[in-house]
Scaffold this motif. Structure first.
Motif, PDB file in Angstrom:
ATOM      1  N   ILE A 103       0.857  -1.187   0.000  1.00 34.72           N
ATOM      2  CA  ILE A 103       0.000   0.000   0.000  1.00 34.72           C
ATOM      3  C   ILE A 103       0.894   1.239   0.000  1.00 34.72           C
ATOM      4  N   TYR A 104       0.654   2.116  -0.951  1.00 37.16           N
ATOM      5  CA  TYR A 104       1.358   3.397  -1.023  1.00 37.16           C
ATOM      6  C   TYR A 104       0.308   4.468  -1.316  1.00 37.16           C
ATOM      7  N   VAL A 105      -0.144   5.182  -0.298  1.00 36.28           N
ATOM      8  CA  VAL A 105      -1.199   6.173  -0.489  1.00 36.28           C
ATOM      9  C   VAL A 105      -0.838   7.469   0.229  1.00 36.28           C
ATOM     10  N   VAL A 106      -1.357   8.566  -0.288  1.00 35.64           N
ATOM     11  CA  VAL A 106      -1.268   9.867   0.357  1.00 35.64           C
ATOM     12  C   VAL A 106      -2.699  10.365   0.536  1.00 35.64           C
ATOM     13  N   CYS A 107      -2.974  10.965   1.694  1.00 40.75           N
ATOM     14  CA  CYS A 107      -4.346  11.304   2.066  1.00 40.75           C
ATOM     15  C   CYS A 107      -4.440  12.778   2.464  1.00 40.75           C
ATOM     16  N   PRO A 108      -4.693  13.675   1.519  1.00 33.42           N
ATOM     17  CA  PRO A 108      -4.947  15.077   1.887  1.00 33.42           C
ATOM     18  C   PRO A 108      -6.431  15.272   2.182  1.00 33.42           C
ATOM     19  N   GLY A 109      -6.745  16.164   3.122  1.00 36.85           N
ATOM     20  CA  GLY A 109      -8.157  16.396   3.410  1.00 36.85           C
ATOM     21  C   GLY A 109      -8.380  17.378   4.539  1.00 36.85           C
ATOM     22  N   LYS A 110      -9.657  17.683   4.759  1.00 33.16           N
ATOM     23  CA  LYS A 110     -10.079  18.660   5.764  1.00 33.16           C
ATOM     24  C   LYS A 110     -10.304  17.961   7.102  1.00 33.16           C
ATOM     25  N   VAL A 111      -9.862  18.602   8.190  1.00 34.83           N
ATOM     26  CA  VAL A 111     -10.044  18.067   9.543  1.00 34.83           C
ATOM     27  C   VAL A 111     -10.566  19.174  10.465  1.00 34.83           C
ATOM     28  N   PHE A 112     -11.033  18.776  11.658  1.00 33.92           N
ATOM     29  CA  PHE A 112     -11.744  19.705  12.538  1.00 33.92           C
ATOM     30  C   PHE A 112     -11.274  19.525  13.979  1.00 33.92           C
ATOM     31  N   ARG A 113     -11.016  20.633  14.639  1.00 31.78           N
ATOM     32  CA  ARG A 113     -10.701  20.618  16.071  1.00 31.78           C
ATOM     33  C   ARG A 113     -11.257  21.884  16.708  1.00 31.78           C
ATOM     34  N   THR A 114     -11.534  21.813  17.986  1.00 29.81           N
ATOM     35  CA  THR A 114     -12.182  22.939  18.672  1.00 29.81           C
ATOM     36  C   THR A 114     -11.170  24.011  19.055  1.00 29.81           C
ATOM     37  N   ASP A 115     -10.438  24.506  18.085  1.00 31.25           N
ATOM     38  CA  ASP A 115      -9.473  25.587  18.309  1.00 31.25           C
ATOM     39  C   ASP A 115     -10.107  26.931  17.962  1.00 31.25           C
ATOM     40  N   GLU A 116      -9.618  27.976  18.584  1.00 33.58           N
ATOM     41  CA  GLU A 116     -10.032  29.331  18.236  1.00 33.58           C
ATOM     42  C   GLU A 116      -9.250  29.786  17.004  1.00 33.58           C
ATOM     43  N   LEU A 117      -9.916  30.553  16.163  1.00 33.56           N
ATOM     44  CA  LEU A 117      -9.233  31.080  14.977  1.00 33.56           C
ATOM     45  C   LEU A 117      -8.312  32.226  15.368  1.00 33.56           C
ATOM     46  N   ASP A 118      -7.032  32.061  15.098  1.00 31.00           N
ATOM     47  CA  ASP A 118      -6.061  33.138  15.319  1.00 31.00           C
ATOM     48  C   ASP A 118      -5.009  33.063  14.214  1.00 31.00           C
ATOM     49  N   ALA A 119      -3.889  33.704  14.435  1.00 34.27           N
ATOM     50  CA  ALA A 119      -2.871  33.788  13.376  1.00 34.27           C
ATOM     51  C   ALA A 119      -2.267  32.439  13.033  1.00 34.27           C
ATOM     52  N   THR A 120      -2.301  31.471  13.980  1.00 32.21           N
ATOM     53  CA  THR A 120      -1.646  30.185  13.745  1.00 32.21           C
ATOM     54  C   THR A 120      -2.564  28.988  13.934  1.00 32.21           C
ATOM     55  N   HIS A 121      -3.846  29.196  14.289  1.00 35.50           N
ATOM     56  CA  HIS A 121      -4.768  28.085  14.523  1.00 35.50           C
ATOM     57  C   HIS A 121      -6.091  28.340  13.828  1.00 35.50           C
ATOM     58  N   SER A 122      -6.797  27.253  13.540  1.00 33.16           N
ATOM     59  CA  SER A 122      -8.124  27.335  12.925  1.00 33.16           C
ATOM     60  C   SER A 122      -8.918  26.104  13.328  1.00 33.16           C
ATOM     61  N   PRO A 123     -10.220  26.240  13.563  1.00 35.47           N
ATOM     62  CA  PRO A 123     -11.030  25.060  13.896  1.00 35.47           C
ATOM     63  C   PRO A 123     -11.230  24.130  12.701  1.00 35.47           C
ATOM     64  N   VAL A 124     -11.020  24.638  11.511  1.00 29.46           N
ATOM     65  CA  VAL A 124     -11.120  23.826  10.298  1.00 29.46           C
ATOM     66  C   VAL A 124      -9.825  24.032   9.516  1.00 29.46           C
ATOM     67  N   PHE A 125      -9.099  22.962   9.294  1.00 32.30           N
ATOM     68  CA  PHE A 125      -7.851  23.089   8.540  1.00 32.30           C
ATOM     69  C   PHE A 125      -7.639  21.819   7.725  1.00 32.30           C
TER      70      PHE A 125
END
Length: 373
Positions: A209-231
């Motif tokens: 198996i050789y796969v690469v998995c790009p995608g959207k993820v979610f965490r309960t972070d506040e949006l600021d200069a270095t963090h986002s709840p959706v990234f």
């Protein structure tokens, strides 16, 4: 027998008299000067230079003169007509200059102003970065794998050796999906990483198996200069016979060069992740100073803080427990996995300073990237 003809009859040639010619020239000059625009000047030209003008009519009288007087009269009228034409040409030049200056002032366009305030859309740099990821790895023979963004807890945690009581589970800052009864016991979450895609791939495919998995993820972070709840995250997975950390290091170095240019390498620092063993955090050789700022106060580097390296993500050999949970024999197969944030990678690569610029949807931000990934 009649007597000899009179060689000069003033009554017949009054229009050719010097005073009359000077008066005609003066009248023409006055009319030209009084013309306020080119249309008025054209009308004055017809009146004083045309076929019915005083000087044109006077020119016709030359034929009535005796031969001895025609040459002198011709010189006088030619001089008068030349003076009128010169006066017309001077006034024409002046009015044309005034017109050009007026048009230039009235129709000037400021080329520094936005040509269209309603800007067209642009492809988002995150999209083009993900496509670059796919290009880099498909060129090596890998596949791009995807999975659902609303994920079962088993895939998001349990299959990855993150049990119910595992401390890492509470550190994920997870969004739980509320069930029909209003509780968070639906067994579903917004995935906190793209690693569940790896579990799904291992359950549905037979190694290698050789796969690469790009995608959207979610965490309960506040949006600021270095963090986002959706990234967005990028994860890679390899399962095959005889896979070692050396293969992982070589893959990361190849990816670093593809993204940041020749000569950029990685280093691995020991770390801990429940789904890999051993685990490491890859650091990226600073692509700005290339390590030359370390211990060099004369050349500080803001990008790496003069440390020479930049934190990039996490990696390691796939934990045997994860292989067993996904139906793969760890005595036969081994593998490695790695992951890093696509936003962070894009910010490094394109010198973007604030995470909020990426997500606010301002077309002026995205348009600056054009079609470049």
């Amino acid at each position: 027998m009649s007597g000899a003809n009179d060689p000069y009859d003033p009554k017949q040639v009054a229009a050719l008299a010097p005073a009359a010619l000077e008066q005609g020239v003066a009248a023409a000059r006055q009319a030209f000067e009084a013309a306020a625009d080119l249309d008025q000047l054209k009308a004055a030209q017809t009146a004083h230079v045309g076929d019915r003008s005083p000087l044109a009519l006077a020119n016709r009288e030359i034929g009535a003169l005796p031969p001895a007087a025609k040459a002198d009269a011709g010189k006088r009228i030619n001089a008068a007509r030349s003076a009128v034409r010169q006066a017309f040409a001077e006034r024409l030049a002046a009015l044309e200059a005034e017109r050009d200056a007026r048009v230039l002032a009235e129709e000037t366009i400021d080329v520094t102003l936005p040509w269209d305030r309603r800007l067209t859309g642009a492809r988002h740099p995150l999209t083009t970065t993900q496509e670059l990821v796919g290009d880099v790895f498909t060129a090596m023979g890998w596949e791009v794998a995807e999975g659902p963004e609303i994920e079962a807890e088993w895939f998001n945690f349990d299959a990855l050796n993150i049990g119910v009581d595992h401390p890492a589970r509470s550190l994920m800052d997870t969004f739980f999906v509320v069930g029909k009864d209003g509780t968070a016991d639906s067994g579903l979450v917004l995935r906190t990483h793209t690693s569940p895609v790896q579990a799904r791939v291992m359950l549905t495919r037979t190694p290698p198996i050789y796969v690469v998995c790009p995608g959207k993820v979610f965490r309960t972070d506040e949006l600021d200069a270095t963090h986002s709840p959706v990234f967005h995250q990028l994860e890679g997975l390899v399962i095959d016979k005889g896979i070692t950390m050396a293969h992982l290091k070589g893959t990361l170095d190849h990816m670093a060069e593809a993204f940041f240019g020749p000569g950029i390498v990685t280093r691995l620092r020991p770390s801990y992740f429940p789904f890999t063993e051993p685990s490491a955090e890859p650091d990226l050789l600073c692509f700005v100073c290339r390590g030359e700022s370390v211990g060099n106060p004369d050349r500080p580097c803001r990008t790496c803080g003069s440390e020479g390296w930049i934190e990039w993500g996490g990696c390691g050999m796939v934990n045997p427990r994860v292989l067993r949970a996904c139906g793969i024999d760890p005595d036969v197969y081994s593998g490695f996995a790695f992951g890093m944030g696509i936003e962070r990678t894009m910010m490094f690569r394109n010198n973007a300073a604030d995470m909020r610029d990426i997500v606010e949807g301002d077309v002026r931000f995205t348009a600056a990237f054009g079609m470049e990934a």
